[in-house]
Design an enzyme around this catalytic site. Structure first.
Site, short mmCIF file in Angstrom:
data_model
loop_
_atom_site.label_atom_id
_atom_site.label_comp_id
_atom_site.label_asym_id
_atom_site.label_seq_id
_atom_site.Cartn_x
_atom_site.Cartn_y
_atom_site.Cartn_z
N GLU A 36 0.80 -1.23 0.00
CA GLU A 36 0.00 0.00 0.00
C GLU A 36 0.84 1.28 0.00
O GLU A 36 0.66 2.15 0.86
CB GLU A 36 -0.97 -0.01 1.19
CG GLU A 36 -1.90 -1.22 1.16
CD GLU A 36 -2.89 -1.25 2.32
OE1 GLU A 36 -2.84 -0.36 3.18
OE2 GLU A 36 -3.72 -2.17 2.35
N GLU A 91 -5.55 -11.25 -1.29
CA GLU A 91 -6.32 -11.16 -0.03
C GLU A 91 -7.83 -11.22 -0.32
O GLU A 91 -8.60 -10.44 0.23
CB GLU A 91 -6.00 -9.85 0.71
CG GLU A 91 -4.52 -9.63 0.97
CD GLU A 91 -4.23 -8.39 1.79
OE1 GLU A 91 -5.16 -7.84 2.42
OE2 GLU A 91 -3.06 -7.95 1.80
C1 GLA Z 1 -4.85 -5.06 4.38
C2 GLA Z 1 -3.55 -5.76 4.75
C3 GLA Z 1 -3.77 -7.11 5.39
C4 GLA Z 1 -4.92 -7.10 6.37
C5 GLA Z 1 -6.14 -6.59 5.67
C6 GLA Z 1 -7.42 -6.71 6.44
O1 GLA Z 1 -5.33 -5.46 3.20
O2 GLA Z 1 -2.67 -5.90 3.66
O3 GLA Z 1 -2.60 -7.51 6.04
O4 GLA Z 1 -4.60 -6.34 7.49
O5 GLA Z 1 -5.90 -5.25 5.30
O6 GLA Z 1 -7.29 -6.65 7.79
#
Ligand code: GLA
Length: 400
Positions: free
Chosen positions: A192, A303
């Site tokens: 990010e 994710e």
């Molecule tokens: C982000 C992070 C993850 C996790 C998610 C949801 O996407 O990259 O490690 O913390 O948020 O909690």
């Protein structure tokens, strides 16, 4: 068709037979052999019930893919640790070929003090993965947050650090990647780093503590330090909103292209994909995967979870939250999982598939539940039976 896929089809033929006996699922093709009068199909509730099977009464998801199928887990002394709630362990080994830690491989766990690394919890998890024939994805070294719960950030000492940030980052990344070298297959090095303040904002670098102290070069410095520590591990850049925000995607791809041209060792891009039932569209998702794949790097869904009650479409569209996971919503979620996996398979050439990781095993263990009670974003019910969402993933893999 692979043998294991053929076996899968046979294994689950009971469910399919049951569906067609009830008049066929909504997506069955035209019938042949004389006139037929479609009877009432199975109700949504019946379809959901038929799809609910014990985790080991159906083939493992990992047997349906030539690329890693992963999930996120808690470990160490965390509430839902796989070493405390150990009944998760056989389910993980059965369905998944790759694990990622939700928290315990982030800075506060790995590097709690300026003069102290703490690798034991992560070592325990990595050992579990390897002993059960799974690979391990490291997540995530350079992130300005720790988690969403309670707005936790990086370790306090790091927040207050006033020394040489470049040297500190180099030590952190190098020491950590070297420690897990040969055992962790891939790492999210930077997470990010690109800004995202809404659909209309122009994207740019995110104003993080690393950015403020080092400038944008922290990104390339981190990848170079990682590569110096392990010549073989795959190095990913990971971010969210890449399939819903064209400006963010374009900025990210331009950034990666520039880094690659300058020889910075980045192997792949992770699309987080915490998405909702109504967005982003499958067309946008597929187009985003294609753009990323055009860079020639690995592309990973890193994710994946699909919120039932979150909305991408702004009001006045109905924003009322459903207090239960109705059968109709569960089937909608199935279709959504299916189209996301299908988009990935269509857009990313086999050699560039870094894998698909869902962000957790059961609904009740999802990070979303720490914020909302009314969320069911994942593939398994709390008793490890399969949700329709599981079958959405399964069908897309079978149909590839
Ligand atoms: C982000 C992070 C993850 C996790 C998610 C949801 O996407 O990259 O490690 O913390 O948020 O909690």
């Amino acid at each position: 068709m692979h043998w294991n896929k053929l076996i899968s089809v046979l294994l689950f033929s009971g469910v399919l037979a049951a569906l067609s006996a009830c008049g066929g699922g909504g997506s069955s093709g035209p019938k042949t052999g004389g006139p037929s009068f479609p009877g009432p199909g199975p109700t949504a509730e019946e379809q959901v019930a038929q799809m609910r099977v014990d985790y080991n009464e159906i083939e493992g998801l990992k047997t349906l893919a030539d690329f890693p199928i992963g999930t996120e887990v808690s470990a160490a002394n965390q509430a839902n640790s796989i070493f405390i709630a150990t009944d998760q362990q056989p389910v993980l080994a059965y369905h998944f070929s790759n694990l990622v830690a939700g928290s315990i491989m982030k800075a506060p766990w790995l590097y709690p003090q300026e003069d102290e690394f703490a690798f034991d919890p992560a070592d325990e998890l990595v050992a579990f993965a390897l002993a059960n024939d799974m690979t391990m994805h490291g997540h995530t070294l350079v992130w300005h947050r720790y988690d969403w719960v309670g707005d936790r950030l990086i370790p306090e000492w790091m927040e207050n650090y006033s020394g040489d940030w470049s040297a500190m980052l180099e030590t952190y990344v190098h020491t950590t990647v070297e420690h897990f070298s040969g055992r962790v297959t891939s790492w999210d090095i930077v997470n990010e780093a690109v800004d995202y303040n809404g659909l209309t904002n122009t994207a740019g670098y995110r104003d993080t503590i690393f950015y403020r102290n080092i400038g944008p070069d922290y990104i390339e410095d981190a990848y170079r330090a990682a590569r110096a520590a392990d010549p073989d591990v795959q190095l990913y850049y990971n971010d969210y909103g890449l399939s819903s925000n064209g400006a963010k995607l374009d900025f990210t791809l331009t950034m990666l292209e520039d880094l690659l041209e300058r020889g910075v060792p980045i192997d792949g891009l992770g699309f987080q994909m915490h998405i909702t039932l109504d967005g982003p569209s499958a067309v946008n998702i597929e187009a985003a995967f294609r753009k990323a794949a055009a860079l020639g790097i690995m592309v990973k869904i890193s994710e994946l979870d699909i919120s039932i009650n979150g909305r991408n479409t702004p009001p006045p569209v109905d924003w009322s939250r459903s207090p239960t996971l109705t059968a109709a919503l569960a089937l909608e979620q199935k279709a959504r999982y299916k189209e996301v996996v299908a988009a990935y398979l269509d857009a990313v050439p086999p050699a560039q598939r870094g894998g698909i990781t869902v962000w957790g095993l059961t609904d009740d263990s999802s990070w979303m539940r720490t914020i909302w009670d009314d969320e069911w974003p994942l593939l398994f019910n709390g008793d490890f039976t399969t949700k329709p969402a599981f079958h959405g993933v399964r069908e897309a893999l079978l149909e590839q």
